[in-house]
Motif scaffolding. Structure first.
Motif, PDB file in Angstrom:
ATOM      1  N   ILE B  54     -11.503  24.890   7.847  1.00 51.16           N
ATOM      2  CA  ILE B  54     -10.084  25.176   7.581  1.00 51.16           C
ATOM      3  C   ILE B  54      -9.951  26.320   6.572  1.00 51.16           C
ATOM      4  O   ILE B  54      -9.194  27.267   6.780  1.00 51.16           O
ATOM      5  N   GLU B  61      -4.692  28.991   8.864  1.00 49.70           N
ATOM      6  CA  GLU B  61      -4.488  27.628   9.342  1.00 49.70           C
ATOM      7  C   GLU B  61      -5.200  27.391  10.664  1.00 49.70           C
ATOM      8  O   GLU B  61      -5.510  28.327  11.403  1.00 49.70           O
ATOM      9  N   CYS B  63      -5.526  24.686  14.088  1.00 53.52           N
ATOM     10  CA  CYS B  63      -5.038  23.584  14.916  1.00 53.52           C
ATOM     11  C   CYS B  63      -6.109  22.493  14.948  1.00 53.52           C
ATOM     12  O   CYS B  63      -7.298  22.793  15.085  1.00 53.52           O
ATOM     13  N   VAL B  64      -5.683  21.264  14.843  1.00 55.03           N
ATOM     14  CA  VAL B  64      -6.640  20.155  14.919  1.00 55.03           C
ATOM     15  C   VAL B  64      -7.417  20.214  16.234  1.00 55.03           C
ATOM     16  O   VAL B  64      -8.572  19.780  16.311  1.00 55.03           O
ATOM     17  N   ARG B  86      -6.448  15.427   2.763  1.00 54.20           N
ATOM     18  CA  ARG B  86      -5.041  15.694   2.460  1.00 54.20           C
ATOM     19  C   ARG B  86      -4.584  14.869   1.261  1.00 54.20           C
ATOM     20  O   ARG B  86      -3.882  15.371   0.374  1.00 54.20           O
ATOM     21  N   ASP B  92      -3.346  20.668   3.448  1.00 54.55           N
ATOM     22  CA  ASP B  92      -2.056  20.124   3.865  1.00 54.55           C
ATOM     23  C   ASP B  92      -1.900  20.430   5.353  1.00 54.55           C
ATOM     24  O   ASP B  92      -2.727  21.145   5.939  1.00 54.55           O
ATOM     25  N   CYS B  93      -0.871  19.876   5.957  1.00 58.18           N
ATOM     26  CA  CYS B  93      -0.730  20.059   7.394  1.00 58.18           C
ATOM     27  C   CYS B  93       0.732  19.985   7.813  1.00 58.18           C
ATOM     28  O   CYS B  93       1.604  19.584   7.042  1.00 58.18           O
ATOM     29  N   ARG B  95       2.963  19.218  11.644  1.00 56.58           N
ATOM     30  CA  ARG B  95       2.957  19.029  13.097  1.00 56.58           C
ATOM     31  C   ARG B  95       3.895  20.048  13.725  1.00 56.58           C
ATOM     32  O   ARG B  95       5.017  20.256  13.254  1.00 56.58           O
ATOM     33  N   VAL B 100      -1.219  19.263  15.350  1.00 62.09           N
ATOM     34  CA  VAL B 100      -1.081  19.342  13.899  1.00 62.09           C
ATOM     35  C   VAL B 100      -1.916  20.527  13.415  1.00 62.09           C
ATOM     36  O   VAL B 100      -3.047  20.716  13.876  1.00 62.09           O
ATOM     37  N   TYR B 101      -1.344  21.303  12.507  1.00 65.82           N
ATOM     38  CA  TYR B 101      -2.024  22.482  11.956  1.00 65.82           C
ATOM     39  C   TYR B 101      -2.357  22.240  10.488  1.00 65.82           C
ATOM     40  O   TYR B 101      -1.525  21.706   9.741  1.00 65.82           O
ATOM     41  N   TYR B 102      -3.565  22.622  10.108  1.00 66.97           N
ATOM     42  CA  TYR B 102      -4.064  22.366   8.750  1.00 66.97           C
ATOM     43  C   TYR B 102      -4.340  23.669   8.016  1.00 66.97           C
ATOM     44  O   TYR B 102      -4.763  24.650   8.622  1.00 66.97           O
ATOM     45  N   TRP B 103      -4.138  23.637   6.716  1.00 66.46           N
ATOM     46  CA  TRP B 103      -4.525  24.768   5.879  1.00 66.46           C
ATOM     47  C   TRP B 103      -5.050  24.239   4.538  1.00 66.46           C
ATOM     48  O   TRP B 103      -4.715  23.119   4.129  1.00 66.46           O
TER      49      TRP B 103
END
Lengths: 126, 126
Positions: B54, B61, B63-64, B86, B92-93, B95, B100-103
Motif C-alpha cells: 500500500i 492508494e 484497491c483491495v 487500520r 485508512d480506506c 469503499r 475498498v481502496y487503501y492508503w
C-alpha cells in the motif's frame, strides 16, 4: 547465545537501511518475515519500557539490577523479555560478576527507523 | 469503524514525534502500551507485506482487489489483517462501489521512525 537473528536486517546495505524502505517497494516474503520478528519484539509494553530504560541511559549501559525494580514482575519474566530483545538484535549484554549489564544496539533501531520513514528529507549523518 | 486507536501517538506533539524518543527518556506505562499496539500491528509478515504494497504504490492508494492475489490467503483473512493495520492508524480506506481502496498514513509511520531513531542527525524537513 546464538546471534543468528542479528543479521536479519541486511547489514550489508551500505546506506544503513534495512531492506527497501516501506514506501520504496513491496517487501518480499523473506524480508517481511525478518522485519516482522523485530517489530514483534517491540510489540510488547514491558519490552518497550525495558528497551527505553536501556537506550536512554546516560553512559550507555544498565545493570539488570536497576531494571527489575521498575516492574511488578518476577526476575525470570524480565529476563525472558530481555532475551527476546537480545535475540532480535535490539540490545546486547555482558555478565560482570553477579550482574548482567545491558546496552542498546543503535544500528538495529536506526535501520528500523529508516525502513519506516516515509518523508525523504535532506539529511546529513552526524 | 472507531478510530479511537488512531490518537494513541500523541498527535499534539508539535515535533511530529510520538512520545519521547527511545533514547531520550524511559517510556511510562501508558506510552509503552500505546506504542506496543502499533509495533504489534507491524509484527506480522502478512501485515508488513500488505502495508508495504500500500505504502509503496505510486498514486497513493490500492484497491483491495490488487492486494489479495499476492497472498495465498482467503479474502476474510486479508481483510482481518487490513483491519488491524487500520485500527493501528497505519492505513485508512474508503469503499467506492464494489471495492475498498487503501492508503498509508505517513504521519504514523514517521512518528514511529522518529521514536526509534537514535542518531540525532541534522535534518531539514522537505
Amino acid at each position: 547465545m546464538s546471534k543468528q537473528e542479528l543479521v536479519v536486517l541486511g547489514q550489508s546495505d551500505e546506506n544503513g537501511g534495512c531492506c527497501p524502505g516501506l514506501v520504496t517497494t513491496p517487501l518480499d516474503e523473506d524480508q517481511a518475515a525478518e522485519l516482522a520478528k523485530l517489530f514483534k519484539a517491540l510489540g510488547d509494553p514491558v519490552r518497550l519500557r525495558l528497551l527505553s530504560m536501556i537506550a536512554s541511559r546516560a553512559g550507555g549501559e544498565v545493570c539488570v539490577c536497576d531494571l527489575t525494580p521498575a516492574f511488578d514482575l518476577s526476575q525470570p519474566t524480565i529476563s525472558h523479555h530481555l532475551k527476546l530483545l537480545r535475540q532480535a538484535g535490539l540490545i546486547d549484554c555482558e555478565r560482570r560478576g553477579t550482574w548482567v549489564y545491558y546496552w542498546a544496539l543503535p544500528a538495529t533501531l536506526d535501520r528500523l527507523a529508516a525502513f519506516l520513514k516515509t518523508s525523504q528529507t535532506a539529511e546529513t549523518t552526524a
